[in-house]
Design an enzyme around this catalytic site. Structure first.
Site, short mmCIF file in Angstrom:
data_model
loop_
_atom_site.label_atom_id
_atom_site.label_comp_id
_atom_site.label_asym_id
_atom_site.label_seq_id
_atom_site.Cartn_x
_atom_site.Cartn_y
_atom_site.Cartn_z
CE1 TYR A 1 0.39 7.81 2.71
CE2 TYR A 1 0.91 5.56 2.13
CZ TYR A 1 0.05 6.48 2.67
OH TYR A 1 -1.15 6.05 3.19
CG ASP B 1 -1.81 1.22 1.27
OD1 ASP B 1 -2.85 1.16 0.59
OD2 ASP B 1 -1.48 2.22 1.93
CG HIS C 1 -4.88 9.55 0.17
ND1 HIS C 1 -3.52 9.58 0.02
CD2 HIS C 1 -5.09 9.05 1.40
CE1 HIS C 1 -2.94 9.13 1.12
NE2 HIS C 1 -3.88 8.80 1.98
CE LYS D 1 -3.89 4.60 0.43
NZ LYS D 1 -2.50 4.50 0.89
N1 NAP Z 1 -5.73 6.05 3.48
C1 NAP Z 1 -5.25 6.77 4.48
O1 NAP Z 1 -5.62 7.94 4.68
C2 NAP Z 1 -4.26 6.15 5.41
C3 NAP Z 1 -4.01 6.75 6.65
C4 NAP Z 1 -3.10 6.13 7.49
C5 NAP Z 1 -2.48 4.96 7.10
N2 NAP Z 1 -2.73 4.42 5.87
C6 NAP Z 1 -2.02 3.18 5.40
O2 NAP Z 1 -2.13 2.21 6.42
C7 NAP Z 1 -0.83 1.82 6.85
C8 NAP Z 1 -0.85 1.43 8.31
O3 NAP Z 1 -1.25 2.51 9.12
P1 NAP Z 1 -0.24 3.31 10.07
O4 NAP Z 1 1.13 3.18 9.48
O5 NAP Z 1 -0.74 4.68 10.24
O6 NAP Z 1 -0.37 2.61 11.46
P2 NAP Z 1 -0.16 1.13 12.07
O7 NAP Z 1 0.11 0.11 11.03
O8 NAP Z 1 -1.29 0.93 13.02
O9 NAP Z 1 1.15 1.34 12.97
C9 NAP Z 1 2.40 1.57 12.42
C10 NAP Z 1 3.36 1.94 13.54
O10 NAP Z 1 3.50 0.83 14.43
C11 NAP Z 1 4.88 0.57 14.64
N3 NAP Z 1 5.00 -0.88 14.83
C12 NAP Z 1 4.72 -1.87 13.96
N4 NAP Z 1 4.93 -3.07 14.51
C13 NAP Z 1 5.36 -2.84 15.77
C14 NAP Z 1 5.76 -3.69 16.84
N5 NAP Z 1 5.76 -5.03 16.72
N6 NAP Z 1 6.14 -3.10 18.01
C15 NAP Z 1 6.16 -1.73 18.14
N7 NAP Z 1 5.81 -0.89 17.17
C16 NAP Z 1 5.41 -1.45 15.98
C17 NAP Z 1 5.59 1.07 13.40
O11 NAP Z 1 6.91 1.45 13.70
P3 NAP Z 1 8.19 0.82 12.91
O12 NAP Z 1 8.02 1.19 11.46
O13 NAP Z 1 9.36 1.50 13.56
O14 NAP Z 1 8.15 -0.66 13.15
C18 NAP Z 1 4.74 2.29 13.05
O15 NAP Z 1 5.19 3.40 13.78
C19 NAP Z 1 0.04 3.04 6.50
O16 NAP Z 1 1.41 2.76 6.51
C20 NAP Z 1 -0.54 3.41 5.17
O17 NAP Z 1 -0.04 2.55 4.14
C21 NAP Z 1 -3.63 4.97 5.04
#
Ligand code: NAP
Length: 293
Positions: free
Chosen positions: A57, A52, A115, A82
């Site tokens: 980004y 994704d 997006h 997106k």
């Molecule tokens: N469409 C939209 O508007 C939108 C908005 C937000 C997100 N997204 C997509 O969804 C994806 C996921 O969402 P998100 O990145 O916001 O949040 P998430 O997946 O809930 O959390 C990611 C965070 O968790 C940390 N993490 C992962 N595994 C871990 C572990 N085992 N222990 C401790 N920390 C851990 C990562 O740090 P490290 O990298 O240091 O491991 C990162 O800081 C995004 O990357 C993006 O592709 C889309």
């Protein structure tokens, strides 16, 4: 759809046009440069087949390099991108998708999303948002018709945005990607998506890491003998959502292998699902589209 314990979870979600979207993918928001390259390579190495990304980004260069270096045939990887709030509107959305394709070095995208329901530099309550996102959608419909994208959808669309789009669209959205985790379950929006045949891709499944240390999550993870991240992802998958957790660390990504998350040998029993559902308090970790007209 809620999947019961003991049932293997499906590897893919079939979109309304028959395209198979892998239920587990890698998120790449805030993964830059070497980190993005390492993360995507690590994900592909452990068998994940869904990446994704988004033009906003700004990591398409390293993702392109990782896709090439992995040696995984193009047809086996599902790539989502997106069109950003800066790129909405007639003429602009097509240019945006063409730019994404060029920067990723791809002939086609598997899924492209609008997006955000709003447009940058426009007040959230302005009717211009509705006008521009409609123009954007019709451009995505044309790109879909031309085969430049295998599926089209939206992201962060609330109930009213979804209803409006479904009423008008010639090609109905196949996906809505929005924030879902135990503290923000969006049951009504998910029900609407199910009724309209729209697959849900959930983001921030780990609560942007915050939920990993929540006492209920750590207690249940211990109960099932898995990590907190695996527990949260399994919960979302059992709820029928696809997941796209993000990490730049290969050892964390390795925990998200399909066989580790989807197998029938473990899962959450109804009491554990209920304990997670009881965490609902509407908390939002990411941006909020609620006020966008
Ligand atoms: N469409 C939209 O508007 C939108 C908005 C937000 C997100 N997204 C997509 O969804 C994806 C996921 O969402 P998100 O990145 O916001 O949040 P998430 O997946 O809930 O959390 C990611 C965070 O968790 C940390 N993490 C992962 N595994 C871990 C572990 N085992 N222990 C401790 N920390 C851990 C990562 O740090 P490290 O990298 O240091 O491991 C990162 O800081 C995004 O990357 C993006 O592709 C889309």
């Amino acid at each position: 759809m809620v999947v019961a314990f003991g049932t293997p979870l499906p590897r893919t979600i079939t979109l309304r046009n028959g395209v198979e979207l892998p239920a587990v993918g890698l998120g790449t928001f805030r993964a830059q440069g070497d980190d993005a390259r390492t993360a995507v390579l690590a994900a592909l190495k452990v068998g994940l087949r869904h990446i994704d990304t988004a033009s906003i980004y700004k990591n398409e260069g390293p993702i392109r390099e990782a896709l090439v270096a992995s040696g995984v045939p193009r047809g086996e990887v599902f790539v989502t991108s997106k069109v950003s709030p800066y790129e909405q509107g007639a003429g602009r959305a097509r240019t945006a998708v063409e730019g994404i394709l060029e920067r990723l070095g791809l002939e086609y995208l598997d899924l492209v999303l609008v997006h955000w329901p709003g447009v940058s530099r426009v007040a959230p309550d302005s009717p211009t948002n509705g006008l521009k996102r409609w123009e954007t959608w019709t451009e995505l419909e044309r790109l879909y018709g031309e085969g430049r994208v295998r599926a089209i959808g939206v992201s962060n669309y609330e109930e009213a945005h979804v209803r409006e789009l479904v009423r008008r669209a010639a090609v109905k959205p196949m996906v809505n990607q929005f924030e879902v985790h135990p503290r923000r379950q969006r049951m009504e929006l998910r029900r609407l998506c199910a009724q309209e045949g729209i697959a849900v891709v959930s983001y921030a499944s780990l609560g942007c890491s915050d939920l990993l240390s929540h006492p209920t999550v750590t207690r249940l993870a211990e109960e099932v003998g898995r990590s907190p991240a695996q527990l949260l992802l399994r919960w979302a998958l059992q709820e029928g959502c696809a997941v796209i957790p993000k990490s730049i660390r290969p050892e964390r990504i390795s925990e998200w292998r399909e066989e580790a998350l989807l197998g029938p040998e473990w899962g959450l029993v109804p009491e554990q699902v209920a304990a997670l559902r009881a965490l609902e308090d509407g908390h939002k970790y990411c941006w909020d589209p609620a006020g966008v007209a």
